[in-house]
Design a protein around this motif. Structure first.
Motif, PDB file in Angstrom:
ATOM      1  N   ALA A  62     -21.046  61.159  10.775  1.00 54.05           N
ATOM      2  CA  ALA A  62     -20.149  60.082  10.345  1.00 54.05           C
ATOM      3  C   ALA A  62     -18.727  60.495  10.685  1.00 54.05           C
ATOM      4  CB  ALA A  62     -20.290  59.802   8.852  1.00 54.05           C
ATOM      5  N   ARG A  64     -14.622  59.381  10.018  1.00 58.66           N
ATOM      6  CA  ARG A  64     -13.612  58.565   9.344  1.00 58.66           C
ATOM      7  C   ARG A  64     -12.318  58.620  10.144  1.00 58.66           C
ATOM      8  NH1 ARG A  64     -11.599  60.672   3.683  1.00 58.66           N
ATOM      9  NH2 ARG A  64     -10.351  61.994   5.070  1.00 58.66           N
ATOM     10  N   VAL A 175     -21.788  59.586   1.581  1.00 58.07           N
ATOM     11  CA  VAL A 175     -20.827  59.933   2.622  1.00 58.07           C
ATOM     12  C   VAL A 175     -19.403  59.808   2.099  1.00 58.07           C
ATOM     13  CG1 VAL A 175     -19.882  59.184   4.847  1.00 58.07           C
ATOM     14  CG2 VAL A 175     -22.363  59.342   4.540  1.00 58.07           C
ATOM     15  N   ILE A 215     -14.910  53.924   8.485  1.00 54.09           N
ATOM     16  CA  ILE A 215     -15.933  54.960   8.581  1.00 54.09           C
ATOM     17  C   ILE A 215     -17.051  54.427   9.468  1.00 54.09           C
ATOM     18  CG2 ILE A 215     -17.650  56.330   7.344  1.00 54.09           C
ATOM     19  CD1 ILE A 215     -15.842  56.200   4.882  1.00 54.09           C
ATOM     20  N   ALA A 217     -20.883  55.558  10.892  1.00 54.58           N
ATOM     21  CA  ALA A 217     -21.932  56.535  10.586  1.00 54.58           C
ATOM     22  C   ALA A 217     -23.205  56.222  11.347  1.00 54.58           C
ATOM     23  CB  ALA A 217     -22.210  56.549   9.086  1.00 54.58           C
ATOM     24  N   LEU A 225     -24.570  55.944   2.376  1.00 55.07           N
ATOM     25  CA  LEU A 225     -23.223  55.627   2.848  1.00 55.07           C
ATOM     26  C   LEU A 225     -22.200  55.598   1.721  1.00 55.07           C
ATOM     27  CD1 LEU A 225     -23.720  52.815   5.523  1.00 55.07           C
ATOM     28  CD2 LEU A 225     -23.073  55.205   5.903  1.00 55.07           C
ATOM     29  N   GLU A 252     -24.290  52.510  15.323  1.00 55.98           N
ATOM     30  CA  GLU A 252     -23.435  52.993  14.251  1.00 55.98           C
ATOM     31  C   GLU A 252     -23.254  51.894  13.208  1.00 55.98           C
ATOM     32  OE1 GLU A 252     -20.189  56.343  15.598  1.00 55.98           O
ATOM     33  OE2 GLU A 252     -19.705  54.246  15.931  1.00 55.98           O
TER      34      GLU A 252
END
Length: 265
Positions: A62, A64, A175, A215, A217, A225, A252
């Motif tokens: 993931a 950010r 996450v 974000i 992931a 998540l 994603e």
């Protein structure tokens, strides 16, 4: 969930996706192949090593976006033989030139203008979760990032990191919580907080709440998540064959965590 979290910040970054002739663009955030390549460099695993396969398949990722940065275009000229000469060489040799040296040896060189795009002053926080059968535990990945075997770069080799990655292994339920735990640990070190402020001017001062930043992931992280994704994106950045520069599509999940709980912005 046990996760490795680290910082990826640099004055210049480049994350290639599909390249078309003289244009080499960059993605707006790190590709999966770039992150895996960074881990391989830290571990000292060369591109041709068979362990690249297990490394590419062993982790969910993931990313950010803390600071998106700005696009910078670099223009320059390169010497190339004409397409007709390359075709003649390929016909006589049974294959096209495989290296830059072989391409230059074709002769009758001309020049063409090329463009390479970079992100400047961008910063990201990266999360790694080991899948079943991962070849290297996340604790060992953290140790490798702290003392890398080779120099670490943000995409292209010409883009050295602007900050030490400061890897941490954290325990978290989601996450979002893993990113929060990492932020709190970083903010607790004055020297580190001061350095990261150079790349994180648009982040809120309060690190106890998730920042309204995107974000993205891997789909394997969907159950943990901590936010509801607003969309899915397909990127061709999963490593299929590192030696041949072949990449496969990857899905994603993308969204923004803006408050504790399951919300998006």
């Amino acid at each position: 969930m046990q996760a490795l979290v680290f910082t990826l910040a640099a004055p210049m970054m480049a994350f290639g996706e599909i390249a078309v002739d003289e244009r080499r663009g960059t993605a707006s955030r790190p590709t999966r192949s770039a992150v895996i390549g960074l881990l391989a460099a830290a571990l000292g695993i060369p591109r041709t090593d068979p362990r690249q396969v297990a490394l590419a398949e062993g982790y969910d990722i993931a990313v950010r976006t803390d600071l998106p940065g700005r696009l910078l275009a670099d223009y320059h000229t390169v010497q190339v033989p004409p397409a007709s000469a390359v075709s003649r060489t390929a016909k006589s040799a049974g294959r096209r030139p495989a290296t830059r040296a072989e391409e230059l040896a074709v002769g009758d060189l001309g020049t063409k203008l090329t463009r390479r795009d970079y992100l400047t002053d961008a910063a990201f926080t990266v999360l790694i979760v080991a899948r079943d059968g991962a070849p290297v535990p996340v604790e060992d990945l953290a140790s490798a990032l702290e003392r890398p075997a080779w120099r670490l770069s943000a995409g292209r080799r010409s883009c050295p990191l602007g900050l030490p990655p400061a890897p941490r292994v954290v325990e978290a339920a989601t996450v979002v919580e893993a990113f929060m735990a990492y932020d709190l640990a970083e903010e607790a070190i004055p020297e580190r907080a001061a350095l990261k402020s150079l790349f994180r001017k648009d982040r809120p001062v309060d690190a106890t709440a998730p920042a309204p930043t995107p974000i993205a992931a891997d789909i394997g992280l969907a159950p943990v998540l901590g936010f509801t994704p607003s969309r899915r994106e397909t990127r061709r950045d999963a490593v299929a064959d590192r030696r041949r520069w072949q990449f496969a599509p990857r899905v994603e999940l993308v969204g923004q965590a803006v408050a504790t709980g399951d919300r998006t912005r």
